[in-house]
Design a protein around this motif. Structure first.
Motif, PDB file in Angstrom:
ATOM      1  N   THR A 156      -7.642   2.851  -6.863  1.00 33.97           N
ATOM      2  CA  THR A 156      -7.068   3.295  -5.424  1.00 33.97           C
ATOM      3  C   THR A 156      -7.930   4.240  -4.742  1.00 33.97           C
ATOM      4  OG1 THR A 156      -5.809   5.184  -6.443  1.00 33.97           O
ATOM      5  CG2 THR A 156      -4.774   3.107  -6.267  1.00 33.97           C
ATOM      6  N   LEU A 185      -7.374   2.723  -1.148  1.00 34.98           N
ATOM      7  CA  LEU A 185      -6.084   2.947  -0.753  1.00 34.98           C
ATOM      8  C   LEU A 185      -5.812   4.336  -0.270  1.00 34.98           C
ATOM      9  CD1 LEU A 185      -3.182   2.504  -0.929  1.00 34.98           C
ATOM     10  CD2 LEU A 185      -3.225   3.382  -2.923  1.00 34.98           C
ATOM     11  N   SER A 196      -4.276  -4.479  -1.468  1.00 31.84           N
ATOM     12  CA  SER A 196      -3.904  -4.456  -0.189  1.00 31.84           C
ATOM     13  C   SER A 196      -4.647  -3.640   0.809  1.00 31.84           C
ATOM     14  CB  SER A 196      -2.271  -3.907  -0.154  1.00 31.84           C
ATOM     15  OG  SER A 196      -1.440  -5.009  -1.076  1.00 31.84           O
ATOM     16  N   ALA A 197      -4.938  -2.339   0.232  1.00 37.92           N
ATOM     17  CA  ALA A 197      -5.723  -1.557   1.221  1.00 37.92           C
ATOM     18  C   ALA A 197      -7.061  -2.059   1.608  1.00 37.92           C
ATOM     19  CB  ALA A 197      -6.067  -0.220   0.646  1.00 37.92           C
ATOM     20  N   ALA A 217       0.940  -1.207  -0.026  1.00 37.40           N
ATOM     21  CA  ALA A 217      -0.043   0.124   0.225  1.00 37.40           C
ATOM     22  C   ALA A 217       0.601   1.333  -0.046  1.00 37.40           C
ATOM     23  CB  ALA A 217      -0.951  -0.047   1.041  1.00 37.40           C
ATOM     24  N   GLY A 253      -2.113  -0.825  -4.869  1.00 40.08           N
ATOM     25  CA  GLY A 253      -2.148  -1.170  -3.233  1.00 40.08           C
ATOM     26  C   GLY A 253      -3.650  -1.213  -3.151  1.00 40.08           C
TER      27      GLY A 253
END
Length: 766
Positions: free
Chosen positions: A386, A390, A676-677, A348, A673
């Motif tokens: 994102t 993110l 992942s976020a 991230a 990211g």
């Protein structure tokens, strides 16, 4: 007395273990190899948080692999590295993390021994080129550090970096035929003619400067470099090219391929020769990059790494990572979950990336040189991905950076001909990739959550301009008709839905700034989703400019049905700003819950997996596609019904199946990211369904406990009682000791330093 002593000793031991755990290095939980296999599209190389340099190995570059048609081999190499590959081509200095498109891969370097070869060869015939075989047994990666043994040359290669400088350490065997190849033709965008021009200049016997101009995903991108060696090279040269590749003119009287001080052309591969004695200190090379000039690259090197201490650079980089990873401290029951969490934090914080010299100068969208005044300029905004999680994550743990990212977007708009905010931009270019104008979502989310450091009025005006730029993807028809007609613009339903959400985000900004007339106008525009909902079929579907529905219609198909990276089942649930109205459109709560249940439980017929560039069996649960972002909020929509518990087991299933501690552990490309976020938020137990709102939907936490030290000096804490692999259902939630009766919390609860306490059980809490 003995009993008291025993209790006291237990207390000391517990305190000692807790203190040890609190001091434990978090970088050891990061595995940069996660996502490097299959679809993850991450890279394992060395970089610092949000760094300009991403110094990483490339296992292939697929030069000129296709012309204007999809090729899955190209898609594999968006980050340059695939874990299952047997050879390494070299180490290049710029990479995207987790994207679904390729570019960058600038300034590839490769140390070799023996006969000089200046072509990369192929994976099937590596001995015909300069690439080398390698083994994962002699390869490792950590934040800010990567090392591998190049088997064919008996060379140990180590990489580290600062923000703008990549540092190589090569341990050669004894040889009088040592080489370092600098390939200016290599890159990660597979179209012939990517290189527009390259230039290389030998400043002295250890310093080289130059630049590379490319026409790839970014249609005009120029990157400058300065390369310095710790030891003088004994000779140098470059591959000979004919007149089609290097303009000779009056230069033809010279042998430019051998010890000539400068060379220019479209395709340059240079080499630098060295002798090495047995036991000699490793060769160190520093490669600094700049968006402005070679002088800027040299100044960046002098400011960031003026010395030759590789270990110092590595340690400083890892200290930066330790500081960033410490912005969320968690304890998980399963050690693999700790790895997944902190690797998600690592991914991230790889981007967007710093895009300016150490003195604040950068090349802008207008291709002129600008000065970043009072902010750090960033690039590589994969906003379609994102904006969802993110940037909302940044509004909790990276507020200052996110404000600077917004300032970078506003600078982009100021340099744009029509004042448009970025759509998908990198390196002073707009790629126009994907749909929507989601910079407005990033801005709105930051604004309503009280993030300071950017001009709110300027941001609103730029958002309004962007939303009314009629040449962009059907916006003119959307304004006139309330929807994008499929016969005028493809992916029309997806565009209509995303424009509607973005317009709601603008209304949130205007409302926050007290400009009610603008807020009212954009609230009305945000109802555009109603124009593409077919009450008869119960799905969003493409409509033509004459107001009729496009026929035939298949809600499961991803092709020709008005959608992008999804089908009608996925996108019919994309009204994140107005779930209550969506539930009403779909016939009420019972029908809506049945729709959600079916999404996760249905089986897709085999024919819908045939077009693998759009949808694969990986990253899918039923018809829920976690590998593509339009579905990321969907599981949390249960919170707008009387059955929020139905989300809990599904969230935990996604956390466990789509994120695993292995190179192929990501159920989709990480998209700079966003994947992942999603993991970070969901593991903590809440998620931002509609960025631009201050509300978070409660889920099912994976953490045992967590603490987030906030910029205002307070700490937000999460405690989970009765946590376990089979305890996935939330029985009750307490905020500062008081039980909450709705499955939502506010951003202010977090920033006030509240304590959120979950009580878990192994059966639904109906």
């Amino acid at each position: 007395m003995k009993k008291s002593c025993i209790i006291f000793c237990i207390f000391l031991l517990t305190f000692s273990l807790q203190a040890q755990q609190s001091k434990e290095s978090l970088i050891h939980y990061v595995d940069p190899f996660i996502g490097t296999a299959k679809m993850g599209h991450t890279y394992p190389g060395a970089t610092v948080p949000f760094g300009s340099v991403q110094l990483s190995p490339d296992t292939d570059t697929i030069p000129y692999a296709f012309q204007n048609k999809y090729n899955p081999e190209v898609y594999r190499y968006c980050a340059g590295y695939q874990y299952d590959d047997p050879t390494i081509v070299g180490f290049s200095h710029t990479h995207f993390s987790g994207t679904g498109h390729s570019d960058l891969g600038d300034f590839l370097m490769m140390p070799t021994v023996g006969e000089l070869r200046l072509n990369p060869g192929t994976a099937s015939e590596p001995d015909k080129g300069y690439r080398s075989r390698f083994s994962h047994d002699k390869e490792s990666a950590e934040p800010a550090y990567y090392q591998v043994e190049l088997t064919d040359y008996d060379i140990k290669a180590e990489l580290t970096s600062s923000t703008r400088v990549g540092m190589h350490r090569y341990t050669f065997p004894e040889t009088n035929q040592g080489h370092v190849i600098l390939d200016l033709t290599a890159g990660l965008y597979p179209y012939e003619g990517k290189n527009v021009w390259t230039f290389l200049r030998i400043e002295n016997d250890s310093l080289v400067t130059g630049y590379r101009q490319t026409h790839g995903w970014a249609r005009t991108r120029t990157v400058y470099f300065a390369l310095k060696f710790s030891k003088p090279f004994k000779s140098y040269g470059n591959e000979k090219y004919d007149e089609k590749q290097v303009y000779k003119g009056f230069w033809g009287r010279f042998d430019q391929s051998n010890n000539f001080p400068e060379i220019a052309g479209k395709e340059i591969r240079a080499f630098f020769d060295f002798d090495f004695e047995d036991g000699e200190a490793p060769l160190i090379a520093k490669m600094s990059i700049s968006p402005v000039s070679t002088a800027g690259a040299l100044a960046n090197m002098e400011q960031e790494i003026p010395h030759w201490d590789f270990d110092q650079v590595k340690n400083e980089g890892q200290q930066l990572w330790e500081r960033e990873l410490s912005k969320i401290k968690v304890y998980m029951v399963d050690p693999d979950d700790m790895v997944n969490f902190y690797t998600s934090m690592y991914h991230a914080f790889l981007g967007p990336t710093v895009y300016m010299d150490a003195d604040g100068t950068y090349r802008g969208l207008d291709q002129n040189v600008h000065q970043a005044e009072h902010f750090t300029n960033y690039t590589s905004f994969s906003l379609w991905d994102t904006y969802r999680a993110l940037h909302p994550l940044f509004n909790i743990v990276q507020q200052e950076r996110n404000a600077d990212m917004i300032n970078s977007m506003l600078a982009h708009a100021d340099q744009s001909v029509h004042g448009m905010l970025p759509i998908w931009s990198h390196y002073a270019n707009e790629n126009w990739c994907m749909i929507g104008y989601h910079a407005v979502s990033v801005i709105a989310d930051a604004m309503v959550k009280g993030v300071k450091g950017f001009d709110h009025q300027h941001a609103l005006e730029a958002s309004i301009k962007t939303s009314n730029t009629t040449y962009f993807d059907g916006i003119g028809d959307y304004i006139d008709l309330g929807y994008v007609p499929e016969d005028k613009s493809g992916s029309s339903v997806s565009k209509t839905l995303e424009y509607a959400y973005d317009d709601w985000a603008i209304s949130q900004m205007a409302n926050y700034l007290g400009q009610e007339s603008i807020a009212s106008q954009y609230r009305k525009r945000s109802k555009g989703y109603t124009h593409v909902f077919d009450s008869k079929s119960g799905f969003m579907r493409p409509k033509l400019s004459d107001g009729t529905w496009k026929e035939p219609f298949d809600a499961l198909d991803t092709h020709g049905q008005g959608f992008i990276e999804g089908n009608s089942w996925n996108y019919s649930l994309y009204v994140p700003h107005d779930p209550e109205a969506l539930i009403g459109l779909m016939g009420g709560e019972k029908s809506f819950v049945n729709r959600l249940d079916s999404l996760f439980s249905m089986e897709l017929p085999e024919k819908y997996f045939e077009q693998t560039e759009d949808i694969t069996k990986e990253g899918i649960i039923g018809n829920y596609v976690h590998g593509n972002e339009p579905s990321h909020h969907v599981v949390y929509l249960y919170n707008w019904t009387k059955q929020p518990y139905k989300a809990h087991d599904k969230i935990r299933n996604i956390l466990k199946t789509m994120y695993q501690n292995s190179p192929d552990g990501l159920g989709g490309n990480d998209d700079f990211g966003q994947m992942s976020a999603w993991y970070i938020f969901s593991a903590l137990g809440f998620y931002p369904v509609a960025p631009g709102s201050t509300q978070y939907a409660i889920g099912s936490p994976l953490v045992k406990s967590a603490s987030i030290p906030l910029p205002n000096g307070k700490t937000f804490k999460i405690i989970t009682k009765n946590q376990g692999e089979d305890k996935v259902y939330v029985k009750a939630v307490y905020l500062n000791g008081k039980q909450i009766d709705k499955p939502f919390i506010e951003h202010s609860d977090i920033m006030d330093g509240a304590t959120l306490e979950f009580h878990m059980q192994n059966k639904p809490a109906k």
